[in-house]
Enzyme design. Structure first.
Site, PDB file in Angstrom:
ATOM      1  N   HIS A 239       0.835  -1.196   0.000  1.00 25.10           N
ATOM      2  CA  HIS A 239       0.000   0.000   0.000  1.00 25.10           C
ATOM      3  C   HIS A 239       0.874   1.251   0.000  1.00 25.10           C
ATOM      4  O   HIS A 239       0.392   2.368   0.157  1.00 25.10           O
ATOM      5  CB  HIS A 239      -0.905  -0.037   1.243  1.00 25.10           C
ATOM      6  CG  HIS A 239      -2.064   0.882   1.193  1.00 25.10           C
ATOM      7  ND1 HIS A 239      -2.283   1.857   2.144  1.00 25.10           N
ATOM      8  CD2 HIS A 239      -3.093   0.992   0.312  1.00 25.10           C
ATOM      9  CE1 HIS A 239      -3.386   2.519   1.856  1.00 25.10           C
ATOM     10  NE2 HIS A 239      -3.908   2.025   0.759  1.00 25.10           N
ATOM     11  N   LYS A 241       3.340   4.302  -1.186  1.00 26.57           N
ATOM     12  CA  LYS A 241       3.507   5.244  -2.291  1.00 26.57           C
ATOM     13  C   LYS A 241       4.859   5.906  -2.087  1.00 26.57           C
ATOM     14  O   LYS A 241       5.023   6.719  -1.180  1.00 26.57           O
ATOM     15  CB  LYS A 241       2.405   6.304  -2.312  1.00 26.57           C
ATOM     16  CG  LYS A 241       0.997   5.762  -2.562  1.00 26.57           C
ATOM     17  CD  LYS A 241       0.281   5.467  -1.287  1.00 26.57           C
ATOM     18  CE  LYS A 241      -1.126   4.988  -1.540  1.00 26.57           C
ATOM     19  NZ  LYS A 241      -1.716   4.377  -0.334  1.00 26.57           N
ATOM     20  N   ASP A 246      17.272  10.150  -7.637  1.00 27.36           N
ATOM     21  CA  ASP A 246      18.715  10.307  -7.404  1.00 27.36           C
ATOM     22  C   ASP A 246      19.123  10.120  -5.945  1.00 27.36           C
ATOM     23  O   ASP A 246      20.197  10.543  -5.531  1.00 27.36           O
ATOM     24  CB  ASP A 246      19.199  11.691  -7.888  1.00 27.36           C
ATOM     25  CG  ASP A 246      19.154  11.812  -9.400  1.00 27.36           C
ATOM     26  OD1 ASP A 246      19.022  10.775 -10.080  1.00 27.36           O
ATOM     27  OD2 ASP A 246      19.243  12.945  -9.903  1.00 27.36           O
ATOM     28  N   HIS A 418      -9.012  11.425   1.834  1.00 25.60           N
ATOM     29  CA  HIS A 418      -8.078  10.302   1.715  1.00 25.60           C
ATOM     30  C   HIS A 418      -6.773  10.546   2.469  1.00 25.60           C
ATOM     31  O   HIS A 418      -5.850   9.741   2.391  1.00 25.60           O
ATOM     32  CB  HIS A 418      -7.789  10.040   0.228  1.00 25.60           C
ATOM     33  CG  HIS A 418      -7.241   8.679  -0.056  1.00 25.60           C
ATOM     34  ND1 HIS A 418      -5.943   8.466  -0.512  1.00 25.60           N
ATOM     35  CD2 HIS A 418      -7.796   7.446   0.070  1.00 25.60           C
ATOM     36  CE1 HIS A 418      -5.744   7.181  -0.678  1.00 25.60           C
ATOM     37  NE2 HIS A 418      -6.848   6.532  -0.329  1.00 25.60           N
ATOM     38  N   LYS A 420      -3.965  10.784   5.444  1.00 24.75           N
ATOM     39  CA  LYS A 420      -3.604   9.914   6.568  1.00 24.75           C
ATOM     40  C   LYS A 420      -2.531  10.636   7.381  1.00 24.75           C
ATOM     41  O   LYS A 420      -1.333  10.486   7.104  1.00 24.75           O
ATOM     42  CB  LYS A 420      -3.091   8.572   6.052  1.00 24.75           C
ATOM     43  CG  LYS A 420      -4.022   7.905   5.001  1.00 24.75           C
ATOM     44  CD  LYS A 420      -3.185   7.235   3.936  1.00 24.75           C
ATOM     45  CE  LYS A 420      -3.948   6.914   2.674  1.00 24.75           C
ATOM     46  NZ  LYS A 420      -5.210   6.255   2.775  1.00 24.75           N
ATOM     47  N   ASP A 425       0.791  17.809  19.525  1.00 23.53           N
ATOM     48  CA  ASP A 425       1.389  19.015  20.090  1.00 23.53           C
ATOM     49  C   ASP A 425       2.035  19.847  18.978  1.00 23.53           C
ATOM     50  O   ASP A 425       1.496  19.923  17.880  1.00 23.53           O
ATOM     51  CB  ASP A 425       2.385  18.643  21.193  1.00 23.53           C
ATOM     52  CG  ASP A 425       1.701  17.905  22.337  1.00 23.53           C
ATOM     53  OD1 ASP A 425       0.480  18.072  22.497  1.00 23.53           O
ATOM     54  OD2 ASP A 425       2.376  17.150  23.060  1.00 23.53           O
TER      55      ASP A 425
END
Length: 498
Positions: A239, A241, A246, A418, A420, A425
């Protein structure tokens, strides 16, 4: 006549004969023994996995109602422990560059709150990745901003471009990125693309052919075709991404390669955020990619020799402490889950969580409610309607308990949310690929970036507050129909399986 009884017509068949054929006592006994044996064998198989008791009982009770078919279902979809080795030599090489980070961050580390120091040690102990540094981190709000930044980085790459995605669609943005990768490969840049075989199932040979012809290396993570493995791994996906250019610039977050994330193409595009990292912390995104690439392809990285040095270049240390945290079904330690719970436990004045799928386990739920009960400003932002009706229903089933403890719950109304993220603090912010649910914490391969200090916490908190303008607070005494509450309660029963 009252009380009179009339004999049933002989032409009318008995009801029992219509529903079930008559079974002899021997047949009934045999079927009962077979079902009992099935449940016993299935229970032993599931119990020996040594998973959470609630999850174990959920699997047993669900599959007990599906005689013998349960074997097939659990074989394909049930939990299993995968063996995915960390590349020790690769990690040793990446760690060799860490001394500059430690020297640069020494003063900051010595003055950091003890709770943060312990949290960093927890991350290292659970996934093997130490705190590193970045010269810059940039919050990218919306798919369009993320795509523009990624395309710019790919165009600027001179040695290599590595990409790993759960969803890579052959639509407008997917085709544009494919064509850019082809152009870079023709210019001599080494391009590797790792895509999840299930999440990116719409990509076919015709779409990939130009990439392969140009020299782009493409690999599938956990091919779903029957026969590729002794036991299928359909339920275990990457899952993640990740983009690395470089070894100096990297990206991670919630944005997949799909028009569903691009508001320029679709007015109802998902609302999401992504993170651009520049500096030595990128080497750990690189290490994560290379370990996944080796696992998926079987390629021996030792054969790359000097090429590997270019993938892990010596990069200037920065002043921003960053820790890349990974988790997956290859480890029972649930690193990302633990880091979320630890961060919430450490909160003293705020803990703001954004997630598209909220199905917490007991530790996470306890952390949120305990923080609110001790006076921390705990806020939860979820979509009003996600792309999974059962997950949305399960999430709603927790709202009353959260609100009663003092957690402020908000539903994002504008589009599908979508993002996450977690802000704790003013000194801890997390952004990555993991949802706040069992699937992300235990079943999928995930990656998160934990940024210590205000560099990300400040803009991420501002983004959270901006998102509230498109949201509505969930009230304690909101009108709910009986059937809505019943459906939510039943959906919650499946939480361990979601």
């Amino acid at each position: 006549m009252a009380g009179a009884r009339f004999p049933a017509s002989r032409s009318q068949p008995q009801l029992s004969a219509l529903i079930l054929p008559a079974l002899s006592p021997e047949w009934k006994t045999g079927l009962s023994l077979a079902w009992s044996g099935y449940i016993a064998v299935l229970s032993v198989w599931i119990v020996m996995q040594k998973r959470a008791p609630v999850s174990t009982m959920s699997w047993i009770m669900s599959l007990a109602l599906l005689p013998f078919a349960g074997f097939v279902i659990y074989y394909f979809l049930g939990p299993q422990r995968l063996h995915k080795q960390r590349l020790k030599r690769l990690r040793i090489r990446a760690s060799a560059h860490a001394q500059a980070d430690l020297a640069r961050l020494r003063d900051a580390a010595e003055h950091a709150p003890p709770a943060l120091q312990q949290m960093a040690r927890l991350g290292t102990a659970t996934c093997g990745i130490p705190v590193s540094s970045a010269t810059g981190v940039e919050l990218l709000s919306g798919g369009a901003s993320a795509f523009d930044a990624i395309f710019d980085a790919v165009r600027a790459a001179r040695d290599h471009v590595h990409l790993e995605y759960y969803i890579f669609e052959p639509d407008a943005i997917g085709t544009a990125l494919r064509d850019l990768l082809i152009a870079r490969a023709k210019e001599g840049v080494a391009v590797r693309l790792l895509i999840d075989a299930l999440g990116s199932k719409r990509i076919g040979r015709k779409f990939m052919a130009p990439m392969l012809a140009a020299g782009v290396r493409v690999a599938l993570f956990h091919d779903t075709k029957v026969g590729r493995r002794l036991r299928p791994v359909t339920n275990y996906r990457t899952h993640r991404k990740i983009v690395v250019c470089d070894g100096r610039v990297g990206f991670t977050g919630g944005v997949n390669i799909t028009d569903e994330e691009d508001k320029r193409t679709r007015a109802d595009a998902y609302h999401d955020v992504h993170l651009r990292i520049e500096g030595s912390a990128v080497r750990w995104l690189q290490t994560t990619f290379l370990e996944d690439w080796t696992y998926a392809t079987g390629e021996d990285l030792r054969s790359l020799g000097e090429v590997l040095d270019a993938m892990l270049p010596q990069v200037e240390a920065g002043d921003i402490p960053v820790q890349i945290v990974t988790s997956g079904p290859d480890s029972p330690l649930e690193a990302i889950h633990r880091m979320h719970v630890e961060a919430i436990h450490n909160a003293t004045h705020r803990a703001w969580l954004t997630t598209p799928y909220f199905v917490p386990g007991e530790p996470a739920l306890m952390a949120l409610t305990s923080a609110a009960l001790r006076g921390v400003d705990v806020r939860l932002l979820v979509p009003r309607s996600s792309d999974s009706a059962i997950v949305s229903a399960a999430a709603r089933s927790y709202f009353d308990e959260l609100i009663a403890a003092g957690v402020k719950v908000w539903e994002y109304k504008a589009r599908m949310l979508h993002s996450k993220t977690l802000v704790v603090d003013d000194h801890c912010a997390m952004i990555g690929t993991a949802n706040f649910d069992n699937r992300s914490f235990r079943l999928n391969f995930e990656v998160s970036a934990v940024v210590y200090g205000p560099a990300l916490a400040k803009p991420l908190a501002a983004q959270f507050e901006a998102d509230l303008y498109s949201s509505e607070a969930v009230r304690a005494h909101r009108p709910q129909s009986f059937f809505r509450r019943l459906g939510d309660a039943f959906a919650r029963l499946s939480s361990p399986l979601l």
